[in-house]
Design a protein around this motif. Structure first.
Motif, PDB file in Angstrom:
ATOM      1  N   SER A 171       0.833  -1.205   0.000  1.00 37.07           N
ATOM      2  CA  SER A 171       0.000   0.000   0.000  1.00 37.07           C
ATOM      3  C   SER A 171       0.866   1.252   0.000  1.00 37.07           C
ATOM      4  O   SER A 171       0.589   2.217  -0.730  1.00 37.07           O
ATOM      5  N   LEU A 172       1.914   1.255   0.813  1.00 41.14           N
ATOM      6  CA  LEU A 172       2.812   2.412   0.863  1.00 41.14           C
ATOM      7  C   LEU A 172       3.536   2.586  -0.470  1.00 41.14           C
ATOM      8  O   LEU A 172       3.714   3.719  -0.946  1.00 41.14           O
ATOM      9  N   TRP A 173       3.944   1.453  -1.069  1.00 37.29           N
ATOM     10  CA  TRP A 173       4.630   1.547  -2.358  1.00 37.29           C
ATOM     11  C   TRP A 173       3.693   2.085  -3.437  1.00 37.29           C
ATOM     12  O   TRP A 173       4.079   2.963  -4.225  1.00 37.29           O
ATOM     13  N   ILE A 174       2.471   1.573  -3.503  1.00 44.71           N
ATOM     14  CA  ILE A 174       1.525   2.025  -4.516  1.00 44.71           C
ATOM     15  C   ILE A 174       1.181   3.497  -4.304  1.00 44.71           C
ATOM     16  O   ILE A 174       1.165   4.284  -5.262  1.00 44.71           O
ATOM     17  N   SER A 175       0.930   3.897  -3.069  1.00 47.45           N
ATOM     18  CA  SER A 175       0.600   5.293  -2.792  1.00 47.45           C
ATOM     19  C   SER A 175       1.764   6.208  -3.145  1.00 47.45           C
ATOM     20  O   SER A 175       1.568   7.284  -3.724  1.00 47.45           O
ATOM     21  N   GLY A 176       2.978   5.783  -2.817  1.00 45.76           N
ATOM     22  CA  GLY A 176       4.148   6.584  -3.178  1.00 45.76           C
ATOM     23  C   GLY A 176       4.332   6.684  -4.680  1.00 45.76           C
ATOM     24  O   GLY A 176       4.657   7.757  -5.211  1.00 45.76           O
ATOM     25  N   ALA A 177       4.122   5.561  -5.389  1.00 39.28           N
ATOM     26  CA  ALA A 177       4.257   5.583  -6.848  1.00 39.28           C
ATOM     27  C   ALA A 177       3.201   6.463  -7.490  1.00 39.28           C
ATOM     28  O   ALA A 177       3.501   7.240  -8.414  1.00 39.28           O
ATOM     29  N   VAL A 178       1.962   6.368  -7.011  1.00 34.37           N
ATOM     30  CA  VAL A 178       0.890   7.210  -7.550  1.00 34.37           C
ATOM     31  C   VAL A 178       1.202   8.679  -7.312  1.00 34.37           C
ATOM     32  O   VAL A 178       1.037   9.519  -8.208  1.00 34.37           O
ATOM     33  N   THR A 179       1.656   8.999  -6.114  1.00 36.91           N
ATOM     34  CA  THR A 179       1.991  10.393  -5.790  1.00 36.91           C
ATOM     35  C   THR A 179       3.105  10.907  -6.680  1.00 36.91           C
ATOM     36  O   THR A 179       3.021  12.020  -7.223  1.00 36.91           O
ATOM     37  N   LEU A 180       4.151  10.119  -6.838  1.00 33.64           N
ATOM     38  CA  LEU A 180       5.286  10.537  -7.661  1.00 33.64           C
ATOM     39  C   LEU A 180       4.870  10.745  -9.107  1.00 33.64           C
ATOM     40  O   LEU A 180       5.212  11.761  -9.736  1.00 33.64           O
ATOM     41  N   VAL A 181       4.119   9.797  -9.654  1.00 42.26           N
ATOM     42  CA  VAL A 181       3.692   9.886 -11.055  1.00 42.26           C
ATOM     43  C   VAL A 181       2.795  11.096 -11.278  1.00 42.26           C
ATOM     44  O   VAL A 181       2.987  11.865 -12.237  1.00 42.26           O
ATOM     45  N   THR A 182       1.817  11.295 -10.405  1.00 47.60           N
ATOM     46  CA  THR A 182       0.874  12.396 -10.613  1.00 47.60           C
ATOM     47  C   THR A 182       1.549  13.751 -10.474  1.00 47.60           C
ATOM     48  O   THR A 182       1.275  14.672 -11.252  1.00 47.60           O
ATOM     49  N   VAL A 183       2.431  13.901  -9.498  1.00 50.63           N
ATOM     50  CA  VAL A 183       3.099  15.196  -9.306  1.00 50.63           C
ATOM     51  C   VAL A 183       4.019  15.504 -10.475  1.00 50.63           C
ATOM     52  O   VAL A 183       4.044  16.626 -10.992  1.00 50.63           O
ATOM     53  N   ILE A 184       4.779  14.494 -10.931  1.00 55.32           N
ATOM     54  CA  ILE A 184       5.700  14.714 -12.051  1.00 55.32           C
ATOM     55  C   ILE A 184       4.934  15.074 -13.328  1.00 55.32           C
ATOM     56  O   ILE A 184       5.353  15.944 -14.097  1.00 55.32           O
ATOM     57  N   LEU A 185       3.806  14.401 -13.565  1.00 55.73           N
ATOM     58  CA  LEU A 185       3.023  14.681 -14.773  1.00 55.73           C
ATOM     59  C   LEU A 185       2.191  15.954 -14.638  1.00 55.73           C
ATOM     60  O   LEU A 185       1.920  16.632 -15.639  1.00 55.73           O
ATOM     61  N   ALA A 186       1.783  16.279 -13.413  1.00 51.66           N
ATOM     62  CA  ALA A 186       0.917  17.445 -13.216  1.00 51.66           C
ATOM     63  C   ALA A 186       1.692  18.759 -13.267  1.00 51.66           C
ATOM     64  O   ALA A 186       1.152  19.778 -13.713  1.00 51.66           O
ATOM     65  N   PHE A 187       2.935  18.747 -12.830  1.00 45.87           N
ATOM     66  CA  PHE A 187       3.687  20.003 -12.761  1.00 45.87           C
ATOM     67  C   PHE A 187       3.855  20.663 -14.133  1.00 45.87           C
ATOM     68  O   PHE A 187       3.611  21.870 -14.268  1.00 45.87           O
TER      69      PHE A 187
END
Length: 282
Positions: free
Chosen positions: A66-82
């Motif tokens: 769960s921590l890995w998936i949440s971290g991956a989702v956060t990283l992907v969304t922030v990198i793509l959203a910026f």
């Protein structure tokens, strides 16, 4: 007099927070120290639930996943959203920015459940993605690693939470005084160094908000892992749901909830600490 007036003004909000936030959390915490036998709750204080949660490897595996998936989702969304937020803030004419923000919020118009089902159709064995790649000759047989595993959960959650990351970053970028960027370049800095030494530090409040907005709720998502995750994509929230609704073991479900909240709180505090150190070095 002013103090009494201030207390009177905040008392409705304080009561609302206590009733709908603090009270449920305290109830969950209390349940984690109790035991249950079918429908009977034994309120005798015990740490057996926490011993079981730490001893059983399945709970540790689900928490780590769960921590890995949440971290991956956060990283992907922030990198793509910026980049999207940066483009809208710095390159879209002011009279068209409202239209762009309107388009970004369109995913909110549809049901979250419907969007998850659509991704299931897109990523399926005979779905849109595999059919398209096969039709143009890039693959000979359907890809199997994009559905019913953690990859599918990351893709689906990243799409679902994309607007939540774009908007706070955009707001932070809009607040940046453009004259500071001009001054940086007048002093000899390139656009590249200006971005990392001026723009990015000033936009960090939006990045922090986007990170926390995505990371905290995704670790508690159980709908997406259930629909697109398969056995290898289930998260701790799915186990909590099972304990509460299927196994009639609310105390153990409450224990897992408390542990998940503690993990999220610790990681969030570490992130805030590291971000503060980063800003001090700029």
């Amino acid at each position: 007099m002013d103090a009494k007036r201030g207390l009177l003004l905040v008392s409705p909000t304080a009561a609302y927070v206590i009733l709908l936030l603090a009270a449920p959390l305290m109830t969950i915490l209390a349940f984690s120290f109790w035991t249950q036998d079918f429908l009977a709750i034994d309120t005798t204080f015990t740490l057996d639930n926490y011993r079981e949660a730490f001893a059983d490897p399945i709970y540790r595996t689900l928490m780590a996943r769960s921590l890995w998936i949440s971290g991956a989702v956060t990283l992907v969304t922030v990198i793509l959203a910026f980049p999207i937020a940066y483009f809208v803030s710095f390159h879209v004419p002011p009279e068209r920015k409202a239209l762009w923000i309107f388009l970004i919020t369109i995913p909110f118009w549809t049901s979250y459940l419907l969007r998850v089902f659509l991704w299931k159709v897109i990523l399926g064995f005979n779905g849109v993605l595999n059919s398209g790649l096969q039709s143009i000759g890039l693959i000979d047989e359907p890809l199997t690693f994009i559905l019913y595993n953690s990859n599918a959960v990351v893709i689906t959650l990243a799409h679902a939470f994309a607007p939540f990351t774009i908007l706070p970053i955009y707001v932070a970028l809009e607040k940046i005084d453009r004259s500071l960027l001009e001054a940086s370049q007048d002093l000899g800095e390139s656009k590249f160094s200006t971005f990392f030494r001026v723009t990015l530090p000033l936009a960090m409040p939006g990045v922090i908000a986007a990170t926390l907005i995505v990371f905290i709720p995704t670790i508690g998502d159980y709908v997406t892992p259930r629909l697109v995750g398969g056995p290898n994509g289930l998260m701790i929230a799915n186990m909590i749901q099972t304990q509460f609704l299927k196994l009639n073991n609310a105390p153990l479900g409450a224990t897992l909830s408390v542990l998940a909240m503690c993990c999220v709180t610790a990681i969030s505090l570490i992130f805030l600490f590291l971000n503060r150190r980063y800003l001090r070095t700029q």
